[in-house]
Every structure is written in C-alpha cells, then in structure tokens.
Design an enzyme around this catalytic site. Structure first.
Site, PDB file in Angstrom:
ATOM      1  N   TYR A  50      -4.477  31.105  29.980  1.00 29.69           N
ATOM      2  CA  TYR A  50      -3.712  31.146  31.222  1.00 29.69           C
ATOM      3  C   TYR A  50      -2.355  30.495  30.984  1.00 29.69           C
ATOM      4  CZ  TYR A  50      -7.808  32.659  33.913  1.00 29.69           C
ATOM      5  OH  TYR A  50      -8.877  33.372  34.428  1.00 29.69           O
ATOM      6  N   GLU A  51      -1.409  30.836  31.834  1.00 37.05           N
ATOM      7  CA  GLU A  51      -0.009  30.457  31.662  1.00 37.05           C
ATOM      8  C   GLU A  51       0.219  28.950  31.608  1.00 37.05           C
ATOM      9  OE1 GLU A  51       4.123  31.229  34.135  1.00 37.05           O
ATOM     10  OE2 GLU A  51       2.459  32.641  34.350  1.00 37.05           O
ATOM     11  N   SER A  52      -0.677  28.181  32.214  1.00 36.26           N
ATOM     12  CA  SER A  52      -0.520  26.727  32.250  1.00 36.26           C
ATOM     13  C   SER A  52      -0.797  26.068  30.902  1.00 36.26           C
ATOM     14  CB  SER A  52      -1.448  26.131  33.305  1.00 36.26           C
ATOM     15  OG  SER A  52      -2.776  26.591  33.126  1.00 36.26           O
TER      16      SER A  52
END
Length: 260
Positions: A50-52
């Site tokens: 995920y982008e985080s």
C-alpha cells in the site's frame, strides 16, 4: 449455484486475475477487496503493498485508508513513502498496480481529480495520490470500476492516471516502457485492450448480462471481442470468504466500509 450480487461478481473476477507471484500496489476500495480476496483464497503468497509504505501486509479487515493501522500491524515491514516510490515502484519491482477511478475512457485513462473544468469544477475529487506513478511505473495495471454513463465517458475531464493515451503506441512514444492497463473488471463484464489499438474490448460477460446492458452504461460505442465468453460464476468458497471479509470489516469499522 449460490446467488450473488454484481459487486461480488466484479470483486471475485478481479481477484482471479492475480497470482501467488504477483507484487501488487493496492488501491483503497474495490481494488483492496479484490486483492485481499485473492490472498485469502488462491494466492496466499501474493505480496500486497500500500502507498503508505506497508509491504507484505495481510490485513484481517479492509483498510479505511492507506494510513489504517491494520496495514502496518500486519505487514512484513514498513518503509518510508519516498523509499516505496523510488526503490519499489520506480525501480520496477511491482508487477501489478490495482486502481479504481471516477472516470475512465476507452483507452484506460483515469480521472480522479475533478468533474468539469479544472478551474471551476462541478466536483472536486480526492486527487491522484500515488495513482499517476502507479499507472506509469508498475509493469501492468488492473482496473476495477462499476459501469455507469457518468463514469465510462468518451472523454475524461482530467488526465490523472495515464492509460494508453490516444491508443496504439502512445505510451511508447512518450517513453513509458511499462505495459499500462491490461485488464478492466466491472460489475457487468471483463475487458482487455486490443493488442494493436489498445482500446478496451469486452472479452467476457458476467452471468445474465447482455451486450445491450453493457452498452447502456458506456459513453462510447463498445467493442466486443470476436468470441465473448461468460465469466464463470463465483464458487461457494469465493463467496463465503468475501462475505466473511466484509462482515469483519463492518464489525471493525462500524459499517463505514461497504462492498465497493
């Protein structure tokens, strides 16, 4: 055969496209549901990112956002966002980017920025986030969206995530070496780009769906493959696992997270 909804069929058909060997950059919402369904069924060794910065995450419930603590708590490791984008994404280490959108055109270009004129929009959308980089740097892109005349438009209002541009070799002419959008799964059908024109073409209709129903929700003249098949209906296992995932998510988030 168990009864199922159009949304369940969409999620399951999208999940089936993923394999154990994939490293997937996951979008929130419908892409997240499909990717985690794949992980919980036929692809337990898939790597979800995920982008985080969470790598190899295995959430028990669907995250509300990329910053949901569930992602970090269940990840193999968490890296900084700059490292995620520069080393993993731009370094070519991610096989599939899984995206959704507010608008899409026949060449897989996606808008998640504005509806209407950019300077005086009718609706200001959440924006691109990391989607523009995902669309250009992942080896290939899968998209999942519900069909509607509002979303499937002849011309998108803003290019947030570049697909196949104007079609043909447009990506190559711009120096983009990745494959781009290679699959579009909707609540009605499965679409794949024509090898030459790169226009999305219907290759499979979900059970009970007609060509007219597909055309009625699309703002351009739909191209159908020479041989259009029927999407295999969900299995009992797929439905049970997906419904259990949504039930856990509803319980954890007070029913704020719905099937997308």
């Amino acid at each position: 055969m168990s009864r199922f909804s159009a949304t369940e069929m969409m999620t399951i058909a999208a999940a089936r496209a993923l394999t154990n060997d994939d490293v997937v950059f996951v979008g929130i919402g419908a892409p997240s549901a499909a990717c985690n369904l794949a992980r919980l069924t036929h692809a337990p060794d898939i790597t979800l990112i995920y982008e985080s910065g969470t790598i190899g995450t295995k959430p028990d419930v669907l995250p509300l956002s990329i910053g949901d603590g569930e992602l970090c708590e269940t990840a193999v490791t968490t890296v900084s966002v700059p490292e995620m984008f520069r080393y993993w994404l731009q370094g070519g280490r991610i096989s599939v980017g899984f995206l959704g959108g507010a608008q899409i055109d026949r060449f897989g270009n996606i808008n998640t920025t504005v509806i209407g004129d950019y300077h005086t929009p009718k609706i200001r959308l959440p924006g691109g986030g990391g989607a523009p980089e995902i669309a250009s740097s992942c080896q290939k892109v899968f998209i999942t969206m519900k069909q509607s005349l509002r979303g499937f438009v002849d011309k998108i209002d803003f290019y947030t995530s570049f697909g196949h541009g104007e079609g043909g070799d447009h990506r190559k002419r711009l120096g983009i070496t990745t494959q781009g959008p290679m699959l579009l799964v909707t609540d009605l059908a499965v679409w794949e780009p024509d090898p030459i024109r790169k226009e999305f073409t219907v290759t499979s209709l979900h059970p009970g769906v007609t060509r007219d129903a597909v055309q009625a929700t699309v703002g351009w003249t739909v191209a159908f493959a020479d041989s259009v098949t029927e999407t295999p209906p969900p299995t009992t296992e797929e439905l049970d696992v997906l419904r259990a995932l949504h039930a856990r998510t509803d319980a954890a988030h007070g029913k704020k997270e719905k099937a997308a």
